[in-house]
Structures are given as C-alpha cells and as structure tokens.
Design a protein around this motif. Structure first.
Motif, mmCIF file in Angstrom:
data_model
loop_
_atom_site.group_PDB
_atom_site.id
_atom_site.type_symbol
_atom_site.label_atom_id
_atom_site.label_comp_id
_atom_site.label_asym_id
_atom_site.label_seq_id
_atom_site.Cartn_x
_atom_site.Cartn_y
_atom_site.Cartn_z
ATOM 1 N N LYS A 61 28.946 47.698 4.273
ATOM 2 C CA LYS A 61 30.036 47.494 5.238
ATOM 3 C C LYS A 61 30.911 46.313 4.806
ATOM 4 N N PHE A 62 30.220 45.237 4.392
ATOM 5 C CA PHE A 62 30.977 44.050 3.998
ATOM 6 C C PHE A 62 31.804 44.296 2.743
ATOM 7 N N LYS A 63 31.267 45.164 1.852
ATOM 8 C CA LYS A 63 31.974 45.403 0.600
ATOM 9 C C LYS A 63 33.007 46.513 0.724
ATOM 10 N N GLY A 64 32.878 47.283 1.801
ATOM 11 C CA GLY A 64 33.713 48.470 1.944
ATOM 12 C C GLY A 64 35.208 48.156 1.956
ATOM 13 N N ASP A 65 35.997 49.225 1.728
ATOM 14 C CA ASP A 65 37.452 49.033 1.669
ATOM 15 C C ASP A 65 38.009 48.738 3.049
ATOM 16 N N LYS A 66 37.389 49.418 4.041
ATOM 17 C CA LYS A 66 37.957 49.292 5.374
ATOM 18 C C LYS A 66 37.735 47.883 5.907
ATOM 19 N N ALA A 67 38.780 47.254 6.373
ATOM 20 C CA ALA A 67 38.644 45.918 6.948
ATOM 21 C C ALA A 67 37.820 46.030 8.225
ATOM 22 N N LEU A 68 36.822 45.175 8.358
ATOM 23 C CA LEU A 68 35.979 45.223 9.545
ATOM 24 C C LEU A 68 36.667 44.510 10.691
ATOM 25 N N ASP A 69 36.516 45.061 11.894
ATOM 26 C CA ASP A 69 37.069 44.315 13.024
ATOM 27 C C ASP A 69 36.110 43.167 13.386
ATOM 28 N N GLY A 70 36.599 42.250 14.195
ATOM 29 C CA GLY A 70 35.834 41.060 14.548
ATOM 30 C C GLY A 70 34.482 41.404 15.159
ATOM 31 N N TYR A 71 34.481 42.395 16.040
ATOM 32 C CA TYR A 71 33.248 42.745 16.723
ATOM 33 C C TYR A 71 32.177 43.175 15.730
ATOM 34 N N SER A 72 32.545 44.057 14.781
ATOM 35 C CA SER A 72 31.552 44.537 13.824
ATOM 36 C C SER A 72 31.054 43.394 12.964
ATOM 37 N N LYS A 73 31.998 42.568 12.561
ATOM 38 C CA LYS A 73 31.603 41.437 11.726
ATOM 39 C C LYS A 73 30.572 40.583 12.473
ATOM 40 N N LYS A 96 10.796 47.819 4.982
ATOM 41 C CA LYS A 96 11.604 48.973 4.611
ATOM 42 C C LYS A 96 12.826 49.088 5.526
ATOM 43 N N ARG A 97 12.563 48.926 6.811
ATOM 44 C CA ARG A 97 13.649 49.034 7.787
ATOM 45 C C ARG A 97 14.687 47.931 7.546
ATOM 46 N N ILE A 98 14.187 46.740 7.234
ATOM 47 C CA ILE A 98 15.098 45.615 7.000
ATOM 48 C C ILE A 98 15.939 45.865 5.751
ATOM 49 N N ASN A 99 15.294 46.346 4.691
ATOM 50 C CA ASN A 99 16.044 46.608 3.462
ATOM 51 C C ASN A 99 17.126 47.658 3.690
ATOM 52 N N LYS A 100 16.794 48.646 4.512
ATOM 53 C CA LYS A 100 17.776 49.681 4.819
ATOM 54 C C LYS A 100 18.977 49.054 5.527
ATOM 55 N N GLU A 101 18.650 48.176 6.471
ATOM 56 C CA GLU A 101 19.714 47.536 7.234
ATOM 57 C C GLU A 101 20.557 46.628 6.343
ATOM 58 N N LEU A 102 19.862 45.878 5.456
ATOM 59 C CA LEU A 102 20.588 44.969 4.563
ATOM 60 C C LEU A 102 21.554 45.759 3.678
ATOM 61 N N ALA A 103 21.069 46.936 3.185
ATOM 62 C CA ALA A 103 21.931 47.760 2.334
ATOM 63 C C ALA A 103 23.152 48.230 3.124
ATOM 64 N N ASN A 104 22.885 48.634 4.359
ATOM 65 C CA ASN A 104 23.968 49.096 5.224
ATOM 66 C C ASN A 104 25.008 47.982 5.435
ATOM 67 N N ILE A 105 24.516 46.767 5.768
ATOM 68 C CA ILE A 105 25.452 45.665 6.044
ATOM 69 C C ILE A 105 26.227 45.301 4.785
ATOM 70 N N ARG A 106 25.507 45.293 3.663
ATOM 71 C CA ARG A 106 26.177 44.946 2.410
ATOM 72 C C ARG A 106 27.325 45.914 2.129
#
Lengths: 169, 965
Positions: free
Chosen positions: B43-55, B31-41
């Motif tokens: 972030k990756f799909k979001g409009d805001k460009a991710l900085d290098g560190y977050s990536k 469950k925790r992993i799925n939550k994290e995967l959703a969060n990362i997905r």
C-alpha cells in the motif's frame, strides 16, 4: 518514575511507557524479568519491592497488573495512587474499562497516559481536566466517517478475564 | 467485543487485532503478521496516493505489531507525513508512532523536528501539547538541541494556556534530565519559581516537579522557591477537603502536589528565617496530627493518599534532622504503623525508621520498637518485608542491644530465604565486629555464621576474622582452641576449614601444650579433611603445613612424607604440585633460622576499611548502608579505644573496634568507591592465598615485602630504607588553576597528573614514567592524609603493578570525594627499588577546595543582592598583595576560569575588575562563593575579596587564589 508496564496475568504486555532512554533489547529484558518477578508474588504480599537499584510499585486490577518503577527517593504510596488514578481515568473514558478495551484501543490508553503523566511526573491530577483534554481531542475528529465508528460485529472469542471490569475485584 | 463508544473506530485495525488474537500458535501469529506487513508495504509503495485515514490506519497497525514485540523497519516516513495532517487524530497517531519508535530511525529527525516546530508555532493549544508530549517522550539530544532554548519562553509567556504550560514544564524537566547542559538557565528561572503561586493547581503540580529537578542541579538559583513552597503547602494542609475541588482525592487535599512540595523542600536545609521555619513546622505538625484523626473514608485510596503525604513529611523531618520533637513524633507514628494490618504500611514504616535510627535525636526512640521488629522478622510472610526488618535491626543496633540483635539475626539466618542470606551474613559479621566487647564473642559469632550459612559466607567475612585474630594478641589462643573444637565435627564447611587451617598454622602452638590438641593431633585433624576439599583450600592447607614445620619440628617428618607423596608431588593441579615441591625443598634445605624468618608469624594488618563493609555497600548500592557508612574500621583496635568518647553520637557507646568518624546522620553517597579488600592482596593470583606463599622460596626474606607490597595503605616498612622524605611541593601551586601537568620529576621518575572533577567527586589519573632503562621493583604508591583531612576528603587509591619496566609508564587512578570543606593537602607517597636501593618520594597532591567548584552564571542584580546577603564580617576575607607576574587581563581571565568560578562580565561598574561566582560542592553542603579581584596597574598590586557563607571556605579560597597573580 522510570517506566510503567501493564501486563496480563498470562504475562502478555499490554502497555509500556518508558521515561528513560533504553535500547529495545534492554527494555525487553527488563520487561521479561519484571513480569516474571511480579507474577510470582502471592496476592497478600506488599505492593513494593526492591528491584535492581529501583523500587517497583505494582497493583493488580482484575486480569491486569499495573507496574511502575520509581527511583529510591520517590514516594511509593503516591505512586500506588497514580496507578489508581490512571485506572479511574480509563474506566471513566471507556465506561467500566476491561482489558479488551486496552487491547483494542491501545492508542487511546497511551493518549490518556500522556495527558496524565509526562516525563514520568504527574502533569494533571484532576480527573475532570484530563478527560476534558481527551474529549476535546475526540471532538476534533467529527469529520470522520460516522459509519466507521460503528464497527460492531467483529467476532472475538474473549477470555472471560479480559472482559471483566478492572474495578470488579 | 468491547463497546467502544468514543474515539474513531478503525475497523481494519480491529479486525487485524482480532485475527492476531485468534491465532492458535506463535507460528500462525508470525504468518498473519508477515501477511499484514506485506500488505502495508505494498500500500505504501503503491501508485495510488493513500488518503490520511488509510495512512493512519496502517501506521497504527505497524505500531501494534511493534508493541507485540516484532521489529518494524518501515513506515517511519508515513508517520512523519501524518504530523503535517490537519486532522487531529492523524497527527496524534503520527506522534505516537514517533514517540514509540523514533530511536530506531534517526535520519528522519530533521523532518520530525520540522513538524514539531510547526505545531509549536501554531498557537493551537492541542497541537502544541502534542508536540510537547512528543519532545518529552522522545527526549533525545537532537530534540534538546532544537527546542531546549524555546520551551522556557513558552512556559513563562503570559498568554500561554494552562495545559500548554503544564506540558512545557514537564517537557523541560525531561530535557534537563537527559541533556542538562542544553537547558539554558537564565532570566526565566525566576519566573518559573513564581508558577508556585499560580491559580491553576495543575500548573503548580507540573511546575513543582520541574523546580525540584532544577533546584537539585543549582540550589542557589531556586532558593526563593522555599518560601513559596511553604506558603503553598500551608494553604493546602489547612484547607477543607472540598476547597480544592477536583484536586481533592478521596478527601485528601491535593496529595500529589503536597508530596512534590515536600520533596522540593528536601533540596534545602531548614529555612533560616524564623517565621518561615515556624510556618513549616506548623505544616508538618498538622500533617502528623491528621494521621491521628479518624479516617474520612474506609477506602484504601484515602489512607494511601493521606499516608503518602505523611511519609513524605517524615522524610523532610529526617532530612532536616533538627527538630527533636518532630523526630520523636515521627518515630511514634511509624511505631504505630509497624503493627498496622496493611502490609504496605508495615513495609514503609520499617524502611522509614531505618533512616530515623541514624538521627541522634530519634535513635533511642527507634530502639524502643526492637521487640516489634524482631517479631516482624519471625512472622512476616513477605520476604521483602522481612528484608526491611533486617535492615532496621542493623540500623538500630548499638552496644546496648548488639548481643540480642546478633543472636536474633543468627537464628533467623537458619531459615532465611536464600536470596537474602549473604546480606544477613555480612550484616552479622559487621555488627559482631563493631560491637564486640571481647573478641571471644566475635570469634564465636563468626564460626556460628560459617556453621549456619557456610555457603553464603563470602571470602571477605573469613578474611576479616583472620585479620582480626592476627591483630589481636589476646584472642589468638581462644581462636585456635575454638576452631580446633569446631573442626571436630564430622562434616564441617569448607570455609571453616580455611579459617581453621590458617589459624592453626599461625597460632596452633598456643594450644599445643594440651595433649588433646598436640601438634600431631592438629595436623591429623586438618589432613583428615584435606582430600574432600577444593583446590584453593588444599593450597591453603599446604601453606598451613609448612607453617607447622616451623612451629613444631617434631611433626616435620610426618608432613614431609605427606608433601612427598605422589598425590602431592605429581598432582594434576600445577599450583598444588608447585607448592608441594617448593615447600618440601624449603623444609629440607633451609636452616631453622631461615625457616623461622620465612615462616614467621604474619605481621599485623594495616588499618583499613573493613572489606565486609565495602562489600555490603556494593551489594546494597550507594547510600543504602545507614549509620555506619562513614565508619572506618581499625583492626588494630585495642582497649584504649573503649575509653574514647564519641561526642557526636551519645546514643551509641564507644566501640572496641570501630573508630567512628564524627557523623550522626546518613548522607546520600553519590558513588560507591572501590575499596581494596583482602581479596586484592594477590590480585594476579587465582587462589585465595592469604599467606601469599606462592612466591618461590628463593625469594627468601623478601616474602614479607611481597605480602604487603600490593596494599594501598603504607606498609609498616619491612626493609630499612631511607628515613622520612621531604614532601615535594615545587609544582603544587601551578595546579590551583589547572588540572593537568607534571607534578614531580627527578632523574629516575616523572609523575604526571590528569584530573577531572564533577561536583564533589574527582578522579586523578597519575602517570608514573620510568625514565631509566631498568626496572623499578616493589613499586607501590599510596596517599596519606592528616587525621583532620581524613574526615573531610576521601581518597581511594587503585592498586598498581609492582613492577615498572624501564622507559615504561604506569597509570594509577585515584578517586576523590570531598565530604566537607578542607584546607590540608593529601600527600602521594611513592616507594620503589631501583638498582637495589629503596627510593621514597613524597609529593603534595594538588587536590584543593576550589577543584570542587561549579561555576554559576548570574546577573549583575543577583550578584549584588547576594553580595549584600553575605555581609557578615566573618564571611568576607580580603587581601592586598603585590603582583608576581605581569598584569595581563587575558591571563587573569584564564586563571579565574581555571580556578573554577564563572567569570561575570558587566557586573562590576569598573570594567577593569574581575568578578566571579561559583558553588563549592561537598558531600555535606554546598557553599556559594562570590569573588572580586581589583588590579591596580600603577602600584602593581591586587586587592582580592571573597565572600562565602563559611569563614573557613573564604579563607582557604583567598589563600589559594592570591598566590596565582
């Protein structure tokens, strides 16, 4: 060397490095089988065993098992010392290394291994030179936000064994 | 929380790892992993460009999740993006992700390769190293295609940093392992060899591994490494322990490098140059001497490193097998280790001694340790050590100690671990047969085996005892008596019943004179156990009963009653039912004469390799059965064999049954040939039916033909067919320069071949085409070789179907192994019935020495250097001959290539000449060959010159090639 596995006494895999191309399914199968075989062995038994058509060399440091699979003509004793040198490298880098270091900094454990072994063969056996390479890399990221390095305060209920130094036994 | 003083903290990652560790159950973790995967997905799909560190942080989290054993199907693109980051740690994480996960997503490979390319070109050593590590870790074909040609130049460039050289060397090693065809050999190889002289020991260490791998592939190209390796080794072993600074490990000078150098030297025979040879011997002596010195440290690391070098040195001594003093010293040293308190050393000493046992120089020295080894078998607590002790006892066994060793193994078997029982059974069975002075001991031993470890006695073992009893007249009576007595036990193993049933069925008459074992007593004894055993055994017993009817007419009514009973005639098992019905009918309608013919005593089995040995080889893997792995077994062995002398192996007296080929050392077998075992006798039949009585009785006298028709060896022809046929060699010479085509054709049959060869191994697909519209029956084909050729070339034939339908094609596979150079030709014998007549066809099989060529490319300079080296008169063979075909350059080129050598252009000063080079691979050696063909168009003549290091090879190749033009 065909692969190296690090796993805990509870059978949890902590690091895996494969030097031969295998599919994920096969890797999982090998890991399961080998972890079981090694954990079933008694402490005083010898560090080598024949497994499939390979030789397995393993050694336990505190809570962690280090296990290498080598080819029939490879040298068992020198492999045992490859394991030891790797533990020494981890110990020197982390400062009295324990299993938790490897869990939380798994990427570092991989980086150190890559400096030491490449393609399954010893690349650089001098402790100084390996650590120099890793530290140089660490220096390269000076511009990282200082605050982020001090990530104290995360509460983790540690198993005693996981936080005991690998060299303590 | 561990105090991490170094590295870049990624707080988010640490929190996530802690969360996972806090999960109480697997479900919570998922469950925790799925939550994290959703969060990362998101972030990756979001409009805001991710900085290098977050990536970097998110990619790292994905990596962690993957390493926990979960699937990851996104994030690859972000990881690839990290490759082009300027920040080292971001790049590093990107590479790590790709190294671990790239297999699962290869459509990004061109982007990844692009990133790698940029880093390789960056001239920044840390970036270059990251890129090289990544190539070495992934090692895929795509990467080899993209970079294999570039890395050699990085490796040998003068201005490359040491650390980059190290990575480049091992990167190349990995690519050579996965895609050897893509790593180009060339001018750089000579410069790589000189890295053995490098000042930086780390560079030498990495380069030695690379050179060893390459030298295994093409030894000739790296021959110069021998002297450099010896010089380097000598400097290391004579250095004071502090000389090498950080390369000294617990007071042992450069142990890793020493081991690698000793490994490299194992790619070659002992150096021919006397000075070099004595320098190497000095090194090996120094290493052996050091083992006797008091340890410089009590740490186990010190002794491990020191002994690692020692064991590798011993491996080299055994590999050379040429210095008796060193071999005996090695043996004494290992003898000391046999009693060492370190389990690891005892294990390795047993293992290493196993190979020493097969050297004629040290076999006797190894034998002196027999008591220690037997003691190890009894007292070692670790099963893997006991296993090594069994292996060593097997390897050191010869005529002088066989009774003791077999007895010890049998007694160990009573308590042995289940995991190794079957192997011990096989070994005991082999030793008992090989060293049997009289067969009564052999029969006793095998019956003991069945008594002690019946469940672990495989079919091969009891097939074998039957084969031997059938072939040895003098033991048949004893065997019948012994099985009869063994069967008296109230509970006996089913395997014993099988052996007993078979032997009494064949030879029960030999003991029937004694009223205590009269025919009826024998029958009742067998039948009392009938109902307790499995269907296959019962089927075998029914066959024994019908044999009894022939042997003992007086028990015929009793047996007929048994066959007639409902439990047989109406048995639910169709096989048993059929046998009962058929045997009953046969016994009722056939005259005594017919019965006597059909149920005649089994003819002797043809000579062939022991099926047990084949099984052991298969079980242990190739090359693991020392000493006897070349032994061919002669089940027809008779007392004459005991008069034989074996010139090559004085230490083991001649054996009654084992007809050893001249071999005195183990050779690494590169493949394990499939050998026909007794189990193949009735391949289509589910039962272990040695009697092969399942054919319908109407087949009458042809039963005996059926028994033998599936065998690979030529059967002692039971039918009177045509006499010996002429061997056809019409198309033979056409196959010298090609591998495929039709080798034989007449009105009935066409035989086509497709062959492929790799190093010393070959495989031929033989296609038999039935050109008629009716069936070929009793079809069999086998390959025969002269006695000399048998020692030089192994040909293993796969069994074929005995029937070939009209118009159909049948395929047979032949596996070929070249042991040493040869000039005879094996013959393919085909036999079948067509319209009632037996057809015999014999064809010369086009397996010639040049088939085992590997082409070698070389420069003009190398060519002439080697040409000069092969200057001894015996090494050169020359012939001048008249052209038989038009002199066409292209055709000649194709023929020379087809011959198997590389065609070298620009080597000969006269461009009209042809020059070629290649290496003949045999199991024992490799022979480098150079050839030169000079056409003279005016005279329509050719001059052909061949130089190889071996006279016989030069001659044979010259004979083969000169007939082609």
């Amino acid at each position: 060397m065909q692969f190296m596995l690090l796993f805990s006494r509870q059978g949890k895999l902590r690091l895996q490095k494969w030097y031969v191309p295998l599919c994920e399914k096969e890797k999982k199968k090998i890991t399961r089988e080998l972890v079981q075989t090694v954990l079933a062995r008694k402490p005083k038994m010898c560090s080598f065993l024949e497994w499939r058509d390979l030789k397995v060399v393993y050694k336990r440091y505190a809570s962690l098992y280090f296990c290498c699979a080598i080819e029939p003509q490879d040298n068992e004793l020198i492999t045992l010392e490859i394991i030891h040198r790797y533990v020494e490298l981890l110990d020197k880098y982390f400062g009295s290394v324990c299993e938790l270091d490897i869990i939380f900094n798994f990427e570092k454990a991989y980086f150190i291994l890559d400096e030491f072994l490449l393609g399954g063969e010893a690349q650089e056996t001098s402790k100084k030179n390996v650590l120099k390479a890793i530290e140089q890399a660490d220096l390269l990221q000076e511009n990282i936000d200082f605050q982020m390095r001090l990530f104290a305060g995360v509460m983790v209920p540690n198993l005693v064994s996981e936080s005991s130094g690998l060299f303590q036994n | 929380m561990p105090a991490v003083s170094k590295g870049d903290g990624m707080r988010g990652l640490a929190v996530f790892i802690s969360d996972i560790r806090n999960c109480k159950s697997k479900e919570a973790e998922v469950k925790r992993i799925n939550k994290e995967l959703a969060n990362i997905r998101s972030k990756f799909k979001g409009d805001k460009a991710l900085d290098g560190y977050s990536k970097k942080k998110y990619v790292c989290k994905l990596l962690f999740i993957f390493l926990l054993g979960h699937d990851i199907d996104f994030g690859h693109m972000e990881a690839v993006n990290l490759l082009s980051s300027n920040k080292y740690t971001e790049k590093q994480i990107g590479y790590l992700f790709i190294s671990v996960l790239v297999n699962s997503n290869s459509d990004l490979i061109s982007l990844i390769n692009n990133g790698i390319k940029n880093d390789l070109a960056s001239r920044n050593p840390t970036f270059m190293n990251l890129a090289l590590h990544c190539i070495a870790n992934v090692g895929s074909r795509e990467m080899a295609e993209a970079f294999a040609s570039q890395i050699p130049s990085i490796l040998v460039a003068g201005d490359t940093m040491d650390s980059v050289k190290q990575s480049a060397a091992l990167c190349l090693l990995r690519l050579n392992r996965t895609s050897p065809d893509l790593v180009p050999m060339g001018e750089w190889t000579a410069r790589v060899v000189h890295l053995l002289n490098d000042q930086h020991l780390g560079v030498v260490t990495a380069a030695t591994s690379l050179i060893t791998t390459l030298a295994q592939k093409s030894p000739e190209d790296f021959r110069t490494s021998i002297s450099l390796a010896v010089a380097r080794l000598s400097r290391i072993v004579t250095s004071a322990s502090i000389d090498l600074q950080d390369y000294t490990y617990y007071f042992v000078a450069a142990p890793w490098l020493s081991v690698k150098l000793l490994r490299l030297l194992q790619c070659y025979p002992p150096p021919e140059d006397a000075a070099l040879r004595s320098r190497l011997t000095e090194c090996l002596e120094t290493i052996l001497n050091k083992a006797q010195e008091p340890p410089k440290s009590k740490k186990v690391q010190h002794s491990n490193a020191k002994n690692a070098v020692l064991f590798e040195a011993i491996a080299l001594i055994i590999h050379h097998d040429s210095e008796p003093t060193l071999l005996v010293r090695a043996c004494n040293q290992l003898g000391q280790f046999l009693q060492h308190r370190e389990t690891n050393l005892r294990y390795l000493a047993l293992e290493s001694m196993c190979t020493l046992a097969s050297s004629e120089f040290s076999h006797e020295a190894v034998k002196t340790h027999i008591d220690t080894v037997i003691n190890a078998l009894k007292t070692e607590r670790d099963v893997s050590v006991r296993q090594r002790a069994v292996d060593l006892l097997y390897a050191m066994c010869d005529r002088s100690n066989s009774k003791q060793i077999v007895a010890e193994m049998l007694s160990y078997l009573e308590n042995a671990d289940y995991s190794i029982r079957e192997e011990i059974v096989l070994k005991v069975a082999i030793l008992a047969e090989k060293y049997a002075v009289d067969y009564t001991w052999y029969v006793d031993t095998i019956l003991n085996l069945i008594r002690i470890a019946g469940d672990h006695v495989s079919e091969e073992v009891w097939y074998r005892v039957i084969q031997i009893v059938i072939n040895q007249d003098d033991v048949q009576g004893y065997a019948a008596k012994t099985v009869f007595e063994a069967l008296q036990a109230p509970a006996c193993h089913e395997n014993l019943l099988k052996v007993g049933g078979y032997i009494l069925g064949e030879f029960g008459n030999l003991i029937a004179g004694d009223p205590r074992s009269s025919p009826l007593v024998q029958f009742n004894l067998l039948h009392s156990k009938f109902h307790l055993c499995s269907v296959p055994t019962r089927a075998l017993l029914l066959s024994a009963y019908i044999k009894f009817i022939n042997l003992f007419p007086e028990v015929k009514p009793t047996i007929q009653d048994v066959l007639r009973s409902d439990s047989q005639l109406r048995n639910a098992d169709v096989e048993l039912q059929q046998r009962a019905i058929e045997y009953l009918r046969l016994s009722c309608i056939a005259s005594t004469d017919i019965l006597a013919t059909v149920l005649e005593e089994m003819p002797p089995f043809p000579e062939r390799e022991s099926s047990i040995l084949a099984k052991l080889k298969k079980k242990k893997g190739p090359g693991k059965v020392p000493d006897m792995d070349e032994a061919r077994w002669n089940v027809n062995g008779n007392t004459e064999h005991s008069e034989n002398t074996e010139p090559t192996n004085k230490s083991s007296p001649p054996s009654l049954v084992a007809d050893l080929l001249p071999t005195n050392r183990p050779r690494p077998a590169s493949y394990s040939p499939t050998i026909l075992s007794a189990g193949n006798m009735a391949p289509s039949h589910p039962f272990t039916d040695l009697l092969n009585m399942n054919s319908s009785p109407a087949a009458g006298a042809s039963l005996l033909v059926d028994v033998l028709s599936d065998l690979s060896s030529p059967a002692p022809a039971p039918t009177t067919g045509p006499g010996p046929t002429d061997v056809c060699e019409e198309h033979f010479s056409r196959f010298v320069c090609k591998n495929n085509g039709v080798i034989f054709e007449n009105q009935l049959l066409q035989i086509g071949l497709k062959s492929e060869y790799r190093q010393n191994l070959g495989r031929i697909y033989v296609f038999y085409g039935n050109k008629t519209s009716s069936q070929f029956l009793s079809f069999s084909s086998s390959v025969t070789s002269s006695d000399t050729l048998k020692t030089q070339l192994n040909v293993h034939t796969m069994p074929v179907d005995p029937t070939v339908e009209g118009g159909a094609q049948l395929q047979q596979i032949l596996n070929i192994e070249c042991l040493s150079d040869f000039s005879d030709t094996p013959v393919l014998n085909v036999q079948f019935r067509y319209g009632g007549t037996l057809q015999n066809i014999a064809v010369k099989l086009p397996v010639m020495l040049n088939k085992f060529f590997q082409p070698t490319e070389m420069t003009s300079e190398d060519f002439f250097q080697r040409w000069k080296q092969l200057g001894v008169p015996q090494q050169e063979v020359q012939t001048i001959f008249k052209a038989q075909h038009p002199m066409d350059t292209d055709v000649t080129n194709a023929k020379i290539l087809g011959f198997g050598v590389a065609l070298l252009s620009g080597v000969d000063p006269n461009p009209a000449n042809f020059v070629g080079a290649g290496v003949i691979h045999t199991k024992n050696t490799q022979v480098g060959c150079l050839l030169r063909l000079e056409p003279n168009p005016q005279a329509e003549m050719y001059r052909l010159t061949l130089r190889t290091s071996r006279e016989s090879v030069s001659q044979r190749l010259c004979d083969l090639l000169s007939e082609q033009f």
